[in-house]
Design a protein around this motif. Structure first.
Motif, PDB file in Angstrom:
ATOM      1  N   ALA A  66       0.828  -1.201   0.000  1.00  0.00           N
ATOM      2  CA  ALA A  66       0.000   0.000   0.000  1.00  0.00           C
ATOM      3  C   ALA A  66       0.866   1.256   0.000  1.00  0.00           C
ATOM      4  N   ASP A  67       2.154   1.113   0.249  1.00  0.00           N
ATOM      5  CA  ASP A  67       3.103   2.223   0.269  1.00  0.00           C
ATOM      6  C   ASP A  67       3.872   2.229  -1.052  1.00  0.00           C
ATOM      7  N   PRO A  68       3.647   3.199  -1.924  1.00  0.00           N
ATOM      8  CA  PRO A  68       4.323   3.195  -3.229  1.00  0.00           C
ATOM      9  C   PRO A  68       5.838   3.264  -3.116  1.00  0.00           C
ATOM     10  N   ASP A  69       6.350   3.919  -2.082  1.00  0.00           N
ATOM     11  CA  ASP A  69       7.804   3.973  -1.911  1.00  0.00           C
ATOM     12  C   ASP A  69       8.376   2.599  -1.576  1.00  0.00           C
ATOM     13  N   ALA A  70       7.662   1.839  -0.754  1.00  0.00           N
ATOM     14  CA  ALA A  70       8.102   0.488  -0.423  1.00  0.00           C
ATOM     15  C   ALA A  70       8.080  -0.407  -1.657  1.00  0.00           C
ATOM     16  N   VAL A  71       7.077  -0.236  -2.482  1.00  0.00           N
ATOM     17  CA  VAL A  71       6.982  -1.022  -3.720  1.00  0.00           C
ATOM     18  C   VAL A  71       8.136  -0.683  -4.650  1.00  0.00           C
ATOM     19  N   ASP A  76      13.292  -1.873  -7.308  1.00  0.00           N
ATOM     20  CA  ASP A  76      14.681  -1.449  -7.505  1.00  0.00           C
ATOM     21  C   ASP A  76      15.657  -2.510  -6.996  1.00  0.00           C
ATOM     22  N   MET A  77      15.347  -3.091  -5.837  1.00  0.00           N
ATOM     23  CA  MET A  77      16.178  -4.149  -5.283  1.00  0.00           C
ATOM     24  C   MET A  77      16.234  -5.346  -6.226  1.00  0.00           C
ATOM     25  N   THR A  78      15.073  -5.697  -6.779  1.00  0.00           N
ATOM     26  CA  THR A  78      14.991  -6.835  -7.699  1.00  0.00           C
ATOM     27  C   THR A  78      15.864  -6.624  -8.922  1.00  0.00           C
ATOM     28  N   VAL A  79      15.746  -5.458  -9.520  1.00  0.00           N
ATOM     29  CA  VAL A  79      16.503  -5.168 -10.742  1.00  0.00           C
ATOM     30  C   VAL A  79      17.991  -5.055 -10.437  1.00  0.00           C
ATOM     31  N   SER A  80      18.325  -4.482  -9.284  1.00  0.00           N
ATOM     32  CA  SER A  80      19.729  -4.376  -8.899  1.00  0.00           C
ATOM     33  C   SER A  80      20.364  -5.750  -8.729  1.00  0.00           C
ATOM     34  N   GLU A  81      19.628  -6.674  -8.137  1.00  0.00           N
ATOM     35  CA  GLU A  81      20.162  -8.010  -7.855  1.00  0.00           C
ATOM     36  C   GLU A  81      20.069  -8.946  -9.050  1.00  0.00           C
ATOM     37  N   MET A 112      -9.028  -1.461   0.607  1.00  0.00           N
ATOM     38  CA  MET A 112      -8.785  -0.922  -0.734  1.00  0.00           C
ATOM     39  C   MET A 112      -7.311  -0.576  -0.937  1.00  0.00           C
ATOM     40  N   ASN A 113      -6.688  -0.039   0.108  1.00  0.00           N
ATOM     41  CA  ASN A 113      -5.293   0.378  -0.005  1.00  0.00           C
ATOM     42  C   ASN A 113      -4.375  -0.779  -0.371  1.00  0.00           C
ATOM     43  N   VAL A 114      -4.670  -1.964   0.144  1.00  0.00           N
ATOM     44  CA  VAL A 114      -3.823  -3.116  -0.142  1.00  0.00           C
ATOM     45  C   VAL A 114      -4.239  -3.790  -1.449  1.00  0.00           C
ATOM     46  N   ILE A 115      -5.509  -4.156  -1.563  1.00  0.00           N
ATOM     47  CA  ILE A 115      -5.934  -4.975  -2.696  1.00  0.00           C
ATOM     48  C   ILE A 115      -5.909  -4.190  -4.007  1.00  0.00           C
ATOM     49  N   LEU A 116      -6.491  -3.020  -4.032  1.00  0.00           N
ATOM     50  CA  LEU A 116      -6.551  -2.253  -5.277  1.00  0.00           C
ATOM     51  C   LEU A 116      -5.362  -1.317  -5.443  1.00  0.00           C
ATOM     52  N   ASP A 117      -5.139  -0.442  -4.468  1.00  0.00           N
ATOM     53  CA  ASP A 117      -4.042   0.512  -4.607  1.00  0.00           C
ATOM     54  C   ASP A 117      -2.698  -0.206  -4.644  1.00  0.00           C
ATOM     55  N   GLY A 118      -2.538  -1.231  -3.812  1.00  0.00           N
ATOM     56  CA  GLY A 118      -1.285  -1.969  -3.800  1.00  0.00           C
ATOM     57  C   GLY A 118      -0.992  -2.619  -5.143  1.00  0.00           C
ATOM     58  N   PHE A 120      -2.115  -1.563  -8.020  1.00  0.00           N
ATOM     59  CA  PHE A 120      -1.777  -0.439  -8.900  1.00  0.00           C
ATOM     60  C   PHE A 120      -0.306  -0.061  -8.744  1.00  0.00           C
ATOM     61  N   HIS A 121       0.149   0.105  -7.487  1.00  0.00           N
ATOM     62  CA  HIS A 121       1.537   0.502  -7.252  1.00  0.00           C
ATOM     63  C   HIS A 121       2.517  -0.519  -7.833  1.00  0.00           C
ATOM     64  N   CYS A 122       2.224  -1.790  -7.648  1.00  0.00           N
ATOM     65  CA  CYS A 122       3.123  -2.840  -8.128  1.00  0.00           C
ATOM     66  C   CYS A 122       3.199  -2.856  -9.654  1.00  0.00           C
ATOM     67  N   VAL A 123       2.059  -2.721 -10.306  1.00  0.00           N
ATOM     68  CA  VAL A 123       2.057  -2.715 -11.768  1.00  0.00           C
ATOM     69  C   VAL A 123       2.813  -1.498 -12.297  1.00  0.00           C
ATOM     70  N   LYS A 124       2.567  -0.326 -11.715  1.00  0.00           N
ATOM     71  CA  LYS A 124       3.245   0.891 -12.166  1.00  0.00           C
ATOM     72  C   LYS A 124       4.758   0.758 -12.037  1.00  0.00           C
ATOM     73  N   ALA A 125       5.215   0.219 -10.916  1.00  0.00           N
ATOM     74  CA  ALA A 125       6.651   0.102 -10.697  1.00  0.00           C
ATOM     75  C   ALA A 125       7.296  -0.950 -11.591  1.00  0.00           C
ATOM     76  N   CYS A 126       6.560  -2.010 -11.898  1.00  0.00           N
ATOM     77  CA  CYS A 126       7.110  -3.114 -12.689  1.00  0.00           C
ATOM     78  C   CYS A 126       6.956  -2.923 -14.190  1.00  0.00           C
ATOM     79  N   GLN A 127       6.020  -2.115 -14.612  1.00  0.00           N
ATOM     80  CA  GLN A 127       5.685  -2.020 -16.041  1.00  0.00           C
ATOM     81  C   GLN A 127       6.893  -1.786 -16.945  1.00  0.00           C
ATOM     82  N   PRO A 128       7.774  -0.823 -16.651  1.00  0.00           N
ATOM     83  CA  PRO A 128       8.907  -0.615 -17.563  1.00  0.00           C
ATOM     84  C   PRO A 128       9.787  -1.849 -17.712  1.00  0.00           C
TER      85      PRO A 128
END
Length: 249
Positions: A66-71, A76-81, A112-118, A120-128
């Protein structure tokens, strides 16, 4: 079978139960896996060790989706490793129960913050990164009660129904980037529950055709298939893994 060798998967909410089974199924097929848990570091690390036991690489990450910064930190950690992200499985969810008359807006937003917003955050961060993969895969986890309705679950039912709509919309938006987006909808799955936690009420009114409850591995098998090369022509679908508890479209 090794169909996912060289692929990297992020599985949210994978410290236990269905998420853990998904992480292990993808690892068993050769994928490197990032195990995410909301707060339990020990559980995340334990599943990461299990992934390594089957011969795949693993990272553990503790953070609330639910925290976009944590996502973003997780991605970033995944791509770095690992250098890439090919698969995103949005499994993390809250499954609260409370009569609507007693439900506060804070209760509503928490789910909502976890199921929907979370998601959303994961897809946005992973899309590129999924776009760079050339064969990116997103699998969202739905819920039986989103299709049947259920008492005391207005927030969860609404959020999980929203996941179906989000899946269909994303399938259109991300197809030009070579990314498939599907949803796996678990049925009545037998999973361990914390002490003194009651059985979900809607489990008591649904029955499978066989009379048996499913296992986390039954759901993981469907996710694993959707992440495989054989499933590239499947897009925008909701696949039910429920033993016949719900037979609708």
């Amino acid at each position: 079978m090794g169909e996912l060798i060289g692929k990297v998967a992020i599985v949210t909410g994978s410290g236990r139960n269905i998420g853990r089974a998904i992480a292990l199924a993808l690892a068993d097929d050769g994928a490197s896996v990032v195990v995410n848990a909301r707060s339990n570091r020990d559980e995340a690390r334990a599943v990461a060790r299990e992934v390594e036991t089957v011969g795949s690489r693993a990272l553990s990450h503790v953070g609330d989706i639910a925290d976009p910064d944590a996502v973003q930190a997780m991605v970033d950690m995944t791509v770095s490793e690992f250098g890439r992200v090919d698969i995103l499985v949005n499994n993390a969810a809250l499954r609260r129960e409370k009569p609507f008359a007693e439900m506060t807006y804070a209760d509503w937003r928490e789910v909502m913050n976890v199921i929907l917003d979370g998601t959303f955050h994961c897809v946005k961060a992973c899309q590129p990164h999924l776009k760079k993969s050339g064969a990116g895969t997103i699998v969202n986890l739905g819920g039986l009660s989103a299709h049947t309705g259920a008492r005391d679950r207005a927030h969860v039912v609404t959020a999980k129904a929203g996941i179906i709509g989000f899946t269909r919309a994303l399938a259109h938006d991300l197809a030009p980037d070579g990314i498939t987006v599907n949803c796996v909808v678990p049925g009545i799955i037998g999973t361990p529950r914390p002490k003194n936690t009651p059985e979900p009420a809607h489990h008591l009114i649904h029955r499978t055709i066989t009379g048996e409850r499913g296992h986390p591995e039954d759901v993981a098998a469907a996710v694993r298939f959707l992440c495989s090369p054989a499933a590239r022509y499947i897009n925008g679908q909701a696949i039910h893994a429920n033993g016949g508890a719900y037979l609708g479209a």
